[in-house]
Design an enzyme around this catalytic site. Sequence first.
Site, PDB file in Angstrom:
ATOM      1  N   CYS A 154       0.824  -1.215   0.000  1.00  0.00           N
ATOM      2  CA  CYS A 154       0.000   0.000   0.000  1.00  0.00           C
ATOM      3  C   CYS A 154       0.858   1.264   0.000  1.00  0.00           C
ATOM      4  CB  CYS A 154      -0.960  -0.017   1.178  1.00  0.00           C
ATOM      5  SG  CYS A 154      -0.194  -0.390   2.767  1.00  0.00           S
TER       6      CYS A 154
HETATM    7  N1  LIG Z   1      -4.076  -4.548   5.022  1.00  0.00           N
HETATM    8  C1  LIG Z   1      -3.564  -3.793   4.070  1.00  0.00           C
HETATM    9  O1  LIG Z   1      -3.750  -2.559   4.025  1.00  0.00           O
HETATM   10  C2  LIG Z   1      -2.738  -4.428   3.003  1.00  0.00           C
HETATM   11  C3  LIG Z   1      -2.378  -5.762   3.081  1.00  0.00           C
HETATM   12  N2  LIG Z   1      -1.583  -6.296   2.087  1.00  0.00           N
HETATM   13  C4  LIG Z   1      -1.156  -7.685   2.163  1.00  0.00           C
HETATM   14  O2  LIG Z   1      -2.284  -8.518   1.836  1.00  0.00           O
HETATM   15  C5  LIG Z   1      -2.217  -9.729   2.564  1.00  0.00           C
HETATM   16  C6  LIG Z   1      -3.474  -9.861   3.400  1.00  0.00           C
HETATM   17  O3  LIG Z   1      -3.497  -8.751   4.276  1.00  0.00           O
HETATM   18  P1  LIG Z   1      -4.748  -8.507   5.250  1.00  0.00           P
HETATM   19  O4  LIG Z   1      -6.006  -8.780   4.540  1.00  0.00           O
HETATM   20  O5  LIG Z   1      -4.534  -7.189   5.876  1.00  0.00           O
HETATM   21  O6  LIG Z   1      -4.496  -9.663   6.331  1.00  0.00           O
HETATM   22  P2  LIG Z   1      -5.534 -10.276   7.366  1.00  0.00           P
HETATM   23  O7  LIG Z   1      -4.727 -10.710   8.529  1.00  0.00           O
HETATM   24  O8  LIG Z   1      -6.684  -9.362   7.552  1.00  0.00           O
HETATM   25  O9  LIG Z   1      -6.078 -11.613   6.597  1.00  0.00           O
HETATM   26  C7  LIG Z   1      -5.227 -12.714   6.363  1.00  0.00           C
HETATM   27  C8  LIG Z   1      -6.078 -13.824   5.778  1.00  0.00           C
HETATM   28  O10 LIG Z   1      -5.278 -14.973   5.515  1.00  0.00           O
HETATM   29  C9  LIG Z   1      -5.873 -16.112   6.143  1.00  0.00           C
HETATM   30  N3  LIG Z   1      -4.800 -17.063   6.442  1.00  0.00           N
HETATM   31  C10 LIG Z   1      -3.891 -17.034   7.454  1.00  0.00           C
HETATM   32  N4  LIG Z   1      -3.040 -18.084   7.350  1.00  0.00           N
HETATM   33  C11 LIG Z   1      -3.422 -18.791   6.248  1.00  0.00           C
HETATM   34  C12 LIG Z   1      -2.956 -19.982   5.605  1.00  0.00           C
HETATM   35  N5  LIG Z   1      -1.915 -20.655   6.096  1.00  0.00           N
HETATM   36  N6  LIG Z   1      -3.600 -20.417   4.500  1.00  0.00           N
HETATM   37  C13 LIG Z   1      -4.677 -19.740   4.009  1.00  0.00           C
HETATM   38  N7  LIG Z   1      -5.174 -18.614   4.560  1.00  0.00           N
HETATM   39  C14 LIG Z   1      -4.542 -18.139   5.666  1.00  0.00           C
HETATM   40  C15 LIG Z   1      -6.571 -15.519   7.362  1.00  0.00           C
HETATM   41  O11 LIG Z   1      -7.584 -16.352   7.872  1.00  0.00           O
HETATM   42  P3  LIG Z   1      -7.243 -17.410   9.057  1.00  0.00           P
HETATM   43  O12 LIG Z   1      -6.149 -16.855   9.883  1.00  0.00           O
HETATM   44  O13 LIG Z   1      -8.547 -17.537   9.789  1.00  0.00           O
HETATM   45  O14 LIG Z   1      -6.865 -18.664   8.344  1.00  0.00           O
HETATM   46  C16 LIG Z   1      -7.186 -14.290   6.712  1.00  0.00           C
HETATM   47  O15 LIG Z   1      -8.293 -14.672   5.937  1.00  0.00           O
HETATM   48  C17 LIG Z   1      -0.937  -9.657   3.403  1.00  0.00           C
HETATM   49  O16 LIG Z   1       0.143 -10.221   2.714  1.00  0.00           O
HETATM   50  C18 LIG Z   1      -0.712  -8.156   3.518  1.00  0.00           C
HETATM   51  O17 LIG Z   1       0.640  -7.887   3.767  1.00  0.00           O
HETATM   52  C19 LIG Z   1      -1.162  -5.564   0.996  1.00  0.00           C
HETATM   53  C20 LIG Z   1      -1.518  -4.256   0.896  1.00  0.00           C
HETATM   54  C21 LIG Z   1      -2.301  -3.592   1.888  1.00  0.00           C
HETATM   55  C1  LIG Z   2      -0.418   0.026   9.256  1.00  0.00           C
HETATM   56  C2  LIG Z   2       0.429  -1.165   8.864  1.00  0.00           C
HETATM   57  O1  LIG Z   2       0.786  -1.974   9.681  1.00  0.00           O
HETATM   58  N1  LIG Z   2       0.712  -1.293   7.565  1.00  0.00           N
HETATM   59  C3  LIG Z   2       1.535  -2.419   7.072  1.00  0.00           C
HETATM   60  C4  LIG Z   2       1.612  -2.360   5.561  1.00  0.00           C
HETATM   61  C5  LIG Z   2       0.508  -3.165   4.891  1.00  0.00           C
HETATM   62  C6  LIG Z   2       0.886  -3.563   3.503  1.00  0.00           C
HETATM   63  O2  LIG Z   2       1.003  -2.821   2.574  1.00  0.00           O
HETATM   64  O3  LIG Z   2       1.128  -4.846   3.348  1.00  0.00           O
HETATM   65  P1  LIG Z   2       2.292  -5.583   2.564  1.00  0.00           P
HETATM   66  O4  LIG Z   2       3.329  -4.732   2.057  1.00  0.00           O
HETATM   67  O5  LIG Z   2       2.760  -6.435   3.641  1.00  0.00           O
HETATM   68  O6  LIG Z   2       1.590  -6.303   1.448  1.00  0.00           O
HETATM   69  C7  LIG Z   2       2.962  -2.362   7.580  1.00  0.00           C
HETATM   70  O7  LIG Z   2       3.474  -1.287   7.823  1.00  0.00           O
HETATM   71  O8  LIG Z   2       3.561  -3.439   7.639  1.00  0.00           O
END
Ligand SMILES: NC(=O)C1=CN([C@@H]2O[C@H](COP(=O)(O)OP(=O)(O)OC[C@H]3O[C@@H](n4cnc5c(N)ncnc54)[C@H](OP(=O)(O)O)[C@@H]3O)[C@@H](O)[C@H]2O)C=CC1
Ligand SMILES: CC(=O)N[C@@H](CCC(=O)OP(=O)(O)O)C(=O)O
EC number: 1.2.1.38
Length: 334
Positions: A154
């Site tokens: 992000c």
């Molecule tokens: N949040 C953000 O703003 C952003 C996030 N990202 C990236 O996107 C990805 C998801 O982030 P986010 O949605 O915030 O994370 P969350 O923690 O909200 O969700 C993670 C998901 O993965 C599932 N999960 C965990 N372990 C496993 C596994 N072994 N196999 C299958 N599913 C699994 C969890 O469910 P459960 O644990 O119940 O299995 C849950 O559904 C991460 O890599 C994050 O770095 C990228 C950009 C922005």
């Molecule tokens: C507020 C906060 O914790 N933000 C996350 C970034 C989320 C993100 O962009 O996720 P990936 O790069 O892991 O896909 C961090 O700083 O690690």
Amino acid sequence: MLNTLIVGASGYAGVELATYLNRHPHMNITALAVSAQSPDAGKLLSDLHPQLKGIVDLPLQPLSEASEWADKVDVVFLATAHEVSHDLAPEFLKAGCVVFDLSGAFRVNDDAFYTQYYGFSHQHQDWLDKAVYGLAEWQHDKIKDAQLVAVPGCYPTAAQLSLKPLVEAGLLNDAQWPVINATSGVSGAGRKANVGTSFCEVSLQPYGLFNHRHHPEIVAHLGTPVIFTPHLGSFPRGILSTTTCRLKAGVTQQDVAVAFHKAYHDKPLVRVYEKGVPALKAVVGLPFCDIGFAMQGEHLIVVAAEDNLLKGASSQAVQCLNIRFGFPETLSLI
Ligand SMILES: NC(=O)C1=CN([C@@H]2O[C@H](COP(=O)(O)OP(=O)(O)OC[C@H]3O[C@@H](n4cnc5c(N)ncnc54)[C@H](OP(=O)(O)O)[C@@H]3O)[C@@H](O)[C@H]2O)C=CC1
Ligand SMILES: CC(=O)N[C@@H](CCC(=O)OP(=O)(O)O)C(=O)O
């Protein structure tokens, strides 16, 4: 129709993927998956995210092996943690699926990067070599031919969209590194509860000073050094990124405006302001990155605003899907 699997569907990014893909005319959500031991296995997605009641009522299925689904779907979205994506992506790719990975597991082709910033030694150099970085406005032609798209983080999305037009136009004075200060809402840390992101503990603060994993991601793809400092803000969603940089002598406001116009005039999901700078309220819940700038002498401030879960993650992933399969880039997004 393309059959698709969303892994990590119960998470913050996953539920946004389900929302957008559910209304995509060419996509069929075959299944929503969570970990094999997930306490949410068997629940409906809409049980956890009631905004989807009557819209996406599919069950969350425990995923033990990728092979359970790999031959049943055409496209896989991995909304999972880096180490999970690192292990799962090659299994789906081996079966011929097109994979959009929202984690950082395949974004930078450098094993030392993973060892230092992600805590594991990358085991899939072949896929690191083949992965395409999914900064949609800048990688269009490569995304069209990709089997693995590494969707940017992000913060790197906002930072690069702010600076790439200036780098490409040669407007920056490299004697002063661009300084990026960005503040993210708490959803950036994911849905899993932890003390640091609990309501009474969250307070506006910088973190990852000189050592955040997004810094090398930005530098690797921007091709120029920067100073990047993330901040955690006391709000749920959104990223506001403020970048200060030094322009070469003689660069005019018009030169800067032309650079941004050239980069984004035909990119519907990046909105460049002719005057003023964006606020989060303009983008939260929407798939846009809004950009504005101000200039004083040789100094430039560029402000970018996005929803960390949308342009910073899931809507950019869907944008990449649209590009990859030749659909209109904004299909299901606006
Ligand atoms: N949040 C953000 O703003 C952003 C996030 N990202 C990236 O996107 C990805 C998801 O982030 P986010 O949605 O915030 O994370 P969350 O923690 O909200 O969700 C993670 C998901 O993965 C599932 N999960 C965990 N372990 C496993 C596994 N072994 N196999 C299958 N599913 C699994 C969890 O469910 P459960 O644990 O119940 O299995 C849950 O559904 C991460 O890599 C994050 O770095 C990228 C950009 C922005
Ligand atoms: C507020 C906060 O914790 N933000 C996350 C970034 C989320 C993100 O962009 O996720 P990936 O790069 O892991 O896909 C961090 O700083 O690690």
